[in-house]
Design a protein around this motif. Structure first.
Motif, PDB file in Angstrom:
ATOM      1  N   LEU A 277      22.250  35.570  18.117  1.00  0.00           N
ATOM      2  CA  LEU A 277      22.570  36.954  17.778  1.00  0.00           C
ATOM      3  C   LEU A 277      23.948  37.030  17.134  1.00  0.00           C
ATOM      4  CD1 LEU A 277      20.273  37.252  19.936  1.00  0.00           C
ATOM      5  CD2 LEU A 277      21.387  39.371  20.628  1.00  0.00           C
ATOM      6  N   THR A 278      24.150  38.000  16.271  1.00  0.00           N
ATOM      7  CA  THR A 278      25.489  38.222  15.739  1.00  0.00           C
ATOM      8  C   THR A 278      26.318  38.916  16.820  1.00  0.00           C
ATOM      9  OG1 THR A 278      24.992  40.428  14.876  1.00  0.00           O
ATOM     10  CG2 THR A 278      24.548  38.538  13.412  1.00  0.00           C
ATOM     11  N   PRO A 279      27.638  38.769  16.811  1.00  0.00           N
ATOM     12  CA  PRO A 279      28.477  39.444  17.817  1.00  0.00           C
ATOM     13  C   PRO A 279      28.220  40.950  17.892  1.00  0.00           C
ATOM     14  CG  PRO A 279      29.779  37.813  16.655  1.00  0.00           C
ATOM     15  CD  PRO A 279      28.449  37.888  15.951  1.00  0.00           C
ATOM     16  N   LYS A 280      28.015  41.589  16.717  1.00  0.00           N
ATOM     17  CA  LYS A 280      27.801  43.038  16.688  1.00  0.00           C
ATOM     18  C   LYS A 280      26.499  43.413  17.407  1.00  0.00           C
ATOM     19  CE  LYS A 280      27.712  46.972  13.497  1.00  0.00           C
ATOM     20  NZ  LYS A 280      27.822  47.386  12.087  1.00  0.00           N
ATOM     21  N   VAL A 281      25.427  42.669  17.135  1.00  0.00           N
ATOM     22  CA  VAL A 281      24.139  42.941  17.769  1.00  0.00           C
ATOM     23  C   VAL A 281      24.216  42.653  19.267  1.00  0.00           C
ATOM     24  CG1 VAL A 281      21.730  42.190  17.915  1.00  0.00           C
ATOM     25  CG2 VAL A 281      22.785  42.547  15.677  1.00  0.00           C
ATOM     26  N   ALA A 282      24.919  41.568  19.631  1.00  0.00           N
ATOM     27  CA  ALA A 282      25.068  41.209  21.044  1.00  0.00           C
ATOM     28  C   ALA A 282      25.823  42.298  21.797  1.00  0.00           C
ATOM     29  CB  ALA A 282      25.791  39.872  21.166  1.00  0.00           C
ATOM     30  N   GLU A 283      26.895  42.805  21.196  1.00  0.00           N
ATOM     31  CA  GLU A 283      27.668  43.889  21.817  1.00  0.00           C
ATOM     32  C   GLU A 283      26.789  45.125  22.047  1.00  0.00           C
ATOM     33  OE1 GLU A 283      32.067  44.573  20.807  1.00  0.00           O
ATOM     34  OE2 GLU A 283      31.226  43.668  18.999  1.00  0.00           O
ATOM     35  N   LYS A 284      25.996  45.478  21.031  1.00  0.00           N
ATOM     36  CA  LYS A 284      25.140  46.659  21.139  1.00  0.00           C
ATOM     37  C   LYS A 284      24.113  46.477  22.244  1.00  0.00           C
ATOM     38  CE  LYS A 284      21.962  49.594  18.533  1.00  0.00           C
ATOM     39  NZ  LYS A 284      21.251  49.804  17.253  1.00  0.00           N
TER      40      LYS A 284
ATOM     41  N   ILE B 153      22.003  39.047  30.763  1.00  0.00           N
ATOM     42  CA  ILE B 153      21.530  38.375  29.539  1.00  0.00           C
ATOM     43  C   ILE B 153      20.032  38.608  29.354  1.00  0.00           C
ATOM     44  CG2 ILE B 153      21.164  36.130  28.434  1.00  0.00           C
ATOM     45  CD1 ILE B 153      23.794  35.226  29.801  1.00  0.00           C
ATOM     46  N   LYS B 154      19.257  38.485  30.439  1.00  0.00           N
ATOM     47  CA  LYS B 154      17.807  38.683  30.352  1.00  0.00           C
ATOM     48  C   LYS B 154      17.463  40.101  29.892  1.00  0.00           C
ATOM     49  CE  LYS B 154      16.241  35.232  33.712  1.00  0.00           C
ATOM     50  NZ  LYS B 154      15.599  34.994  35.032  1.00  0.00           N
ATOM     51  N   LYS B 155      18.153  41.086  30.471  1.00  0.00           N
ATOM     52  CA  LYS B 155      17.900  42.475  30.078  1.00  0.00           C
ATOM     53  C   LYS B 155      18.310  42.721  28.623  1.00  0.00           C
ATOM     54  CE  LYS B 155      18.056  44.894  34.547  1.00  0.00           C
ATOM     55  NZ  LYS B 155      16.786  45.625  34.352  1.00  0.00           N
ATOM     56  N   ALA B 156      19.417  42.100  28.215  1.00  0.00           N
ATOM     57  CA  ALA B 156      19.917  42.297  26.849  1.00  0.00           C
ATOM     58  C   ALA B 156      18.968  41.707  25.814  1.00  0.00           C
ATOM     59  CB  ALA B 156      21.301  41.669  26.701  1.00  0.00           C
ATOM     60  N   LEU B 157      18.165  40.736  26.218  1.00  0.00           N
ATOM     61  CA  LEU B 157      17.230  40.091  25.283  1.00  0.00           C
ATOM     62  C   LEU B 157      15.910  40.845  25.146  1.00  0.00           C
ATOM     63  CD1 LEU B 157      17.787  36.341  26.200  1.00  0.00           C
ATOM     64  CD2 LEU B 157      18.372  37.456  24.041  1.00  0.00           C
ATOM     65  N   GLN B 158      15.752  41.922  25.919  1.00  0.00           N
ATOM     66  CA  GLN B 158      14.542  42.728  25.786  1.00  0.00           C
ATOM     67  C   GLN B 158      14.541  43.468  24.446  1.00  0.00           C
ATOM     68  OE1 GLN B 158      14.296  45.197  29.260  1.00  0.00           O
ATOM     69  NE2 GLN B 158      14.119  43.455  30.663  1.00  0.00           N
ATOM     70  N   PRO B 159      13.398  43.524  23.785  1.00  0.00           N
ATOM     71  CA  PRO B 159      13.324  44.082  22.412  1.00  0.00           C
ATOM     72  C   PRO B 159      13.953  45.458  22.223  1.00  0.00           C
ATOM     73  CG  PRO B 159      11.253  43.049  23.018  1.00  0.00           C
ATOM     74  CD  PRO B 159      12.089  43.054  24.266  1.00  0.00           C
ATOM     75  N   HIS B 160      13.824  46.361  23.203  1.00  0.00           N
ATOM     76  CA  HIS B 160      14.272  47.734  22.994  1.00  0.00           C
ATOM     77  C   HIS B 160      15.797  47.832  22.865  1.00  0.00           C
ATOM     78  CE1 HIS B 160      15.289  47.646  27.291  1.00  0.00           C
ATOM     79  NE2 HIS B 160      16.013  48.721  27.067  1.00  0.00           N
ATOM     80  N   THR B 161      16.537  46.827  23.323  1.00  0.00           N
ATOM     81  CA  THR B 161      18.009  46.897  23.248  1.00  0.00           C
ATOM     82  C   THR B 161      18.517  46.748  21.822  1.00  0.00           C
ATOM     83  OG1 THR B 161      18.307  44.512  23.635  1.00  0.00           O
ATOM     84  CG2 THR B 161      18.263  45.959  25.573  1.00  0.00           C
ATOM     85  N   PHE B 162      17.674  46.287  20.910  1.00  0.00           N
ATOM     86  CA  PHE B 162      18.113  46.072  19.527  1.00  0.00           C
ATOM     87  C   PHE B 162      17.805  47.244  18.619  1.00  0.00           C
ATOM     88  CE2 PHE B 162      16.859  41.799  21.174  1.00  0.00           C
ATOM     89  CZ  PHE B 162      18.145  41.323  21.350  1.00  0.00           C
ATOM     90  N   LYS B 163      17.168  48.278  19.166  1.00  0.00           N
ATOM     91  CA  LYS B 163      16.779  49.427  18.340  1.00  0.00           C
ATOM     92  C   LYS B 163      17.966  50.357  18.140  1.00  0.00           C
ATOM     93  CE  LYS B 163      11.925  49.239  19.706  1.00  0.00           C
ATOM     94  NZ  LYS B 163      10.809  49.959  20.357  1.00  0.00           N
TER      95      LYS B 163
END
Length: 199
Positions: A163-170, A189-199
């Protein structure tokens, strides 16, 4: 582009370190803020920015994403170069710099070597809106000190996963906004990797 280095500290001084990564020694210019974080370590992870000027490549290293972000903001101001930006972050840690910009504290900024009145005014003029947006974001998500460290470690882990730092922060911010109970690093980390966190 080299965005991050993990390795053994072969040499360190307040403004410069050499990091051994897989047998290659990388020289990085750092701030006193970063030096304070790594001075007692034998190995470390540094976020990096590489600048190429007149065919010469220079690496700058940062211990936290917050410091790297502020350095990039500082050099976006016309009269502030990479070395002056490091000097500013050596004099004021990211949190103090943030407050100085928000409060339009020209006197504090001009107390830094290499920052005159005009440069301080430009810093305040050009960075005030960005500082206010960051302040508003932090008000929405108030972190305890232990959470801040876990978040930084989680962001680092996510960037290693691609992930890019910006996407990881979001993604981390989204998880924190949705979660009330404390989370371990692994759970975060597991929760952050769930698809909905990137929307």
């Amino acid at each position: 582009m080299i965005a991050q280095l993990i390795g053994q500290l072969l040499y360190k001084e307040p403004t410069y370190v050499i990091l051994n990564v897989g047998g290659v020694g990388y020289g990085l210019h750092i701030s006193l803020y970063t030096f304070d974080q790594i001075k007692s370590l034998d190995s470390c992870t540094l976020l990096t920015v590489m600048q190429v000027k007149n065919e010469a490549a220079t690496l700058y290293g940062f211990y936290t994403l917050e410091e790297k972000s502020w350095w990039l903001q500082l050099i976006s101001v016309g009269s502030i170069g990479p070395r002056i930006a490091l000097t500013i972050l050596s004099s004021l840690n990211p949190a103090v710099l943030h407050k100085a910009i928000l409060r339009k504290d020209e006197r504090l900024l001009t107390s830094i070597k290499g920052v005159g009145a005009k440069a301080a005014q430009r810093l305040i003029l050009e960075l005030s809106d960005k500082a206010q947006k960051l302040h508003d974001m932090q008000d929405t998500l108030v972190l305890q000190p232990t959470e801040s460290k876990i978040d930084q470690d989680a962001i680092m882990a996510l960037t290693k996963l691609g992930l890019t730092p910006k996407v990881a922060e979001k993604a981390i911010a989204t998880v924190r906004a949705e979660t009330v109970t404390p989370l371990t690093l692994e759970a975060l980390i597991k929760k952050a990797l769930q698809p909905h966190t990137f929307k």
